[in-house]
Design an enzyme around this catalytic site. Structure first.
Site, PDB file in Angstrom:
ATOM      1  N   CYS A   1      -4.420  13.313  13.850  1.00 45.51           N
ATOM      2  CA  CYS A   1      -4.460  11.911  13.469  1.00 45.51           C
ATOM      3  C   CYS A   1      -4.353  11.062  14.717  1.00 45.51           C
ATOM      4  O   CYS A   1      -3.807  11.494  15.719  1.00 45.51           O
ATOM      5  CB  CYS A   1      -3.315  11.699  12.504  1.00 45.51           C
ATOM      6  SG  CYS A   1      -2.516  10.153  12.550  1.00 45.51           S
TER       7      CYS A   1
ATOM      8  N   ASP B   1       5.397  19.767   7.563  1.00 47.45           N
ATOM      9  CA  ASP B   1       6.253  20.947   7.423  1.00 47.45           C
ATOM     10  C   ASP B   1       7.509  20.679   6.587  1.00 47.45           C
ATOM     11  O   ASP B   1       7.974  21.560   5.853  1.00 47.45           O
ATOM     12  CB  ASP B   1       6.640  21.481   8.813  1.00 47.45           C
ATOM     13  CG  ASP B   1       7.301  20.420   9.673  1.00 47.45           C
ATOM     14  OD1 ASP B   1       6.757  19.304   9.750  1.00 47.45           O
ATOM     15  OD2 ASP B   1       8.367  20.687  10.254  1.00 47.45           O
TER      16      ASP B   1
ATOM     17  N   LYS C   1       0.838  -1.209   0.000  1.00 46.92           N
ATOM     18  CA  LYS C   1       0.000   0.000   0.000  1.00 46.92           C
ATOM     19  C   LYS C   1       0.872   1.257   0.000  1.00 46.92           C
ATOM     20  O   LYS C   1       0.619   2.206  -0.744  1.00 46.92           O
ATOM     21  CB  LYS C   1      -0.902  -0.023   1.242  1.00 46.92           C
ATOM     22  CG  LYS C   1      -1.472   1.322   1.626  1.00 46.92           C
ATOM     23  CD  LYS C   1      -2.257   1.261   2.917  1.00 46.92           C
ATOM     24  CE  LYS C   1      -1.501   1.598   4.177  1.00 46.92           C
ATOM     25  NZ  LYS C   1      -1.228   3.016   4.397  1.00 46.92           N
TER      26      LYS C   1
HETATM   27  C1  UD1 Z   1       4.923   6.702   6.381  1.00 48.79           C
HETATM   28  C2  UD1 Z   1       4.018   5.524   6.207  1.00 48.79           C
HETATM   29  C3  UD1 Z   1       3.514   5.034   7.565  1.00 48.79           C
HETATM   30  C4  UD1 Z   1       4.693   4.776   8.498  1.00 48.79           C
HETATM   31  C5  UD1 Z   1       5.618   5.972   8.550  1.00 48.79           C
HETATM   32  C6  UD1 Z   1       6.895   5.704   9.332  1.00 48.79           C
HETATM   33  C7  UD1 Z   1       3.040   5.975   4.048  1.00 48.79           C
HETATM   34  C8  UD1 Z   1       1.827   6.323   3.267  1.00 48.79           C
HETATM   35  N1  UD1 Z   1       2.892   5.909   5.373  1.00 48.79           N
HETATM   36  O1  UD1 Z   1       4.157   7.737   6.969  1.00 48.79           O
HETATM   37  O2  UD1 Z   1       2.783   3.845   7.362  1.00 48.79           O
HETATM   38  O3  UD1 Z   1       4.201   4.524   9.796  1.00 48.79           O
HETATM   39  O4  UD1 Z   1       6.013   6.361   7.224  1.00 48.79           O
HETATM   40  O5  UD1 Z   1       7.558   4.607   8.815  1.00 48.79           O
HETATM   41  O6  UD1 Z   1       4.084   5.696   3.492  1.00 48.79           O
HETATM   42  N2  UD1 Z   1       7.411  14.450  10.453  1.00 48.79           N
HETATM   43  C9  UD1 Z   1       7.556  15.802  10.684  1.00 48.79           C
HETATM   44  N3  UD1 Z   1       7.390  16.665   9.631  1.00 48.79           N
HETATM   45  C10 UD1 Z   1       7.085  16.244   8.369  1.00 48.79           C
HETATM   46  C11 UD1 Z   1       6.943  14.859   8.132  1.00 48.79           C
HETATM   47  C12 UD1 Z   1       7.117  13.984   9.191  1.00 48.79           C
HETATM   48  O7  UD1 Z   1       7.824  16.214  11.810  1.00 48.79           O
HETATM   49  O8  UD1 Z   1       6.961  17.092   7.471  1.00 48.79           O
HETATM   50  C13 UD1 Z   1       7.581  13.485  11.570  1.00 48.79           C
HETATM   51  C14 UD1 Z   1       6.309  12.688  11.869  1.00 48.79           C
HETATM   52  O9  UD1 Z   1       5.463  13.392  12.742  1.00 48.79           O
HETATM   53  C15 UD1 Z   1       6.883  11.432  12.490  1.00 48.79           C
HETATM   54  C16 UD1 Z   1       8.197  11.230  11.719  1.00 48.79           C
HETATM   55  O10 UD1 Z   1       8.508  12.500  11.154  1.00 48.79           O
HETATM   56  O11 UD1 Z   1       7.171  11.627  13.842  1.00 48.79           O
HETATM   57  C17 UD1 Z   1       8.139  10.216  10.613  1.00 48.79           C
HETATM   58  O12 UD1 Z   1       7.013  10.468   9.803  1.00 48.79           O
HETATM   59  P1  UD1 Z   1       6.974  10.108   8.253  1.00 48.79           P
HETATM   60  O13 UD1 Z   1       8.112   9.226   7.898  1.00 48.79           O
HETATM   61  O14 UD1 Z   1       6.780  11.346   7.476  1.00 48.79           O
HETATM   62  O15 UD1 Z   1       5.643   9.259   8.181  1.00 48.79           O
HETATM   63  P2  UD1 Z   1       4.695   9.223   6.947  1.00 48.79           P
HETATM   64  O16 UD1 Z   1       5.512   9.427   5.718  1.00 48.79           O
HETATM   65  O17 UD1 Z   1       3.515  10.081   7.168  1.00 48.79           O
END
Ligand code: UD1
Length: 438
Positions: free
Chosen positions: A120, A128, A22
């Site tokens: 969420c 960001d 997915k």
């Molecule tokens: C993706 C996966 C999810 C998985 C996660 C971590 C998809 C669709 N989903 O989610 O299933 O649990 O990776 O392996 O691929 N963060 C920030 N700022 C940002 C982006 C992220 O602070 O702009 C933080 C998040 O809050 C979190 C961490 O970074 O604490 C990791 O998040 P991220 O890797 O971005 O998760 P997703 O890509 O949303």
């Protein structure tokens, strides 16, 4: 609302097949925005999030074939006309990964309007870092009325390459900027990138579409932007989290299960941990692994990390297993705040778990007894199903729409290997309130 009725106590025996990932399919579908040609994706999992992504692309004017209508589970996506480059709140609120369309939209059309994903079930989950990166590539970003508006100066016309160092490792952030950089003018160097196999899937698809990318799968990715991308056909990798969930199911039920159609190279941390917990795992080739219980399960600690570490998306399922292991297991969640929603429900089934900030202490083995429990997010649902498979009696697992977001017909797959599991209700019936986790 659909429910599962599960009678525990049956060991899972036989062969269970893994669907496409997915978390690869979602960004790969978004990547189709980058070209006017057709993109054909095979091995698409038939899960609710994919349906949401299909509806999102269609709402922008794309033509998207439904993967459930052919044996290859393939979808052909044509984004020749993108009449409305907007990701509406009604769709984004049900699936946070909708923000993956931001980078491709602005790279292709010079403008994008994407609803902010909001809160969420498993924590704040901001985007960001996506926005910071796009700004460095020349996008002007404003936030108004709950929407992110991104625009490239019409005189410039295109995003430009940039040097981006992610403050924090982000999977969809890496994918989003990778897609934007593929069509940007000049070179982009991205550091502290996510190394997840799903990022490699996106890079491989983009490369097949004519992008010039090196370093995907490492922390440093280099992209030489091209002026246009063409259509391609790509096969989505197997879902490593679904595979890991089945391995845990085989081990927890004292079964003898072959998990087929997987990519064992993506399962290193999970396999190692299950072995440490006393399960016996045999690789049967690059795409199959056999799991057997090997005497009693024993306690082993896990600490979630970015790939290739132990995945946060397997934490809840591992915790269900840890309730059956002899001794004290420490389960530490490092990626997301508030990702212990399954604990309360496992405790209601008889587990002994105490949470202190980001660490859960699990004392086992606990005698689990069947109960009515409620799913709170995608992976929490999987953990409750695992617990119900070993609990004494008949459990009712409610709100399985969370599970349907990411597991393809799990009740059919599990009953095919001996589980007593039955769905009450209609899969893909109109949805009720949804969570964004996982
Ligand atoms: C993706 C996966 C999810 C998985 C996660 C971590 C998809 C669709 N989903 O989610 O299933 O649990 O990776 O392996 O691929 N963060 C920030 N700022 C940002 C982006 C992220 O602070 O702009 C933080 C998040 O809050 C979190 C961490 O970074 O604490 C990791 O998040 P991220 O890797 O971005 O998760 P997703 O890509 O949303």
């Amino acid at each position: 609302m659909d429910k599962f009725v599960i009678r525990g106590g049956n060991p899972l025996v036989g062969t269970i097949r893994v669907s496409g990932a997915k978390n690869s399919a979602l960004p790969c579908m978004a990547a189709a925005i980058l070209t006017e040609d057709e993109v054909i994706l095979e091995n698409i999992p038939l899960v609710r999030d994919i349906d949401t992504q299909r509806r999102l692309l269609q709402s922008m004017g794309a033509e998207v074939e439904r993967p459930e209508f052919n044996a290859q589970h393939s979808t052909t996506i044509s984004c020749r006309t993108l009449s409305e480059p907007v990701a509406r709140y009604e769709i984004v609120k049900t699936m946070r990964a909708s923000s993956l369309v931001l980078g491709p939209l602005i790279a292709r059309t010079g403008a994008a309007r994407v609803a902010m994903p909001g809160g969420c079930a498993i924590g704040g989950r901001p985007i960001d870092l996506h926005l910071k990166g796009l700004e460095k590539m020349g996008a002007a970003i404003t936030q108004e009325h709950g929407y992110i508006e991104a625009r490239v100066d019409a005189r410039v016309g295109r995003l430009h390459g940039a040097h981006i160092v992610f403050d924090k490792i982000t999977v969809t952030g890496t994918e989003d900027l990778l897609m934007a950089a593929a069509l940007a003018e000049g070179e982009t160097l991205m550091e502290n990138c996510a190394r997840e196999p799903e990022v490699c899937d996106v890079a491989a698809l983009l490369t097949a579409m004519g992008a010039e990318i090196s370093g995907a799968g490492t922390a440093t990715i280099h992209v030489r932007g091209v002026s246009s991308l063409h259509g391609a056909r790509y096969r989505i990798s197997p879902d490593r989290i679904e595979a890991g969930t089945f391995l845990a199911a085989g081990a927890i039920t004292d079964g003898d299960l072959i998990v087929a159609n997987c990519n064992t190279a993506h399962l290193g941390a999970v396999i190692t941990k299950l072995e440490e917990a006393g399960a016996r795992l045999d690789l049967l080739g690059p795409d199959a692994v056999r799991v057997r219980a090997h005497g009693k399960l024993r306690a082993a600690d896990i600490s979630t990390e970015e790939y290739p570490g132990f995945p946060t998306d397997m934490q809840a399922q591992y915790m269900a297993l840890a309730t059956q292991a002899e001794g004290v297991s420490l389960v530490t969640e490092n990626i997301f705040e508030n990702r212990f929603m399954h604990v309360q429900e496992l405790v209601r089934m008889g587990a002994s778990i105490k949470v202190d900030t980001s660490t859960a202490t699990v004392r086992g083995p606990a005698r689990l007894s069947a109960a009515a429990v409620m799913c709170s997010d995608l992976r929490a649902s999987a953990s409750l199903v695992l617990a119900a498979l070993v609990a004494e009696g008949e459990s009712v697992v409610d709100r399985v729409y969370h599970m349907d977001r990411g597991y393809e017909r799990i009740e059919q797959k599990l009953s095919g290997v001996g589980a007593q599991i039955q769905r009450l209700g209609n899969l893909f019936a109109p949805r009720e309130a949804e969570s964004l986790a996982g």
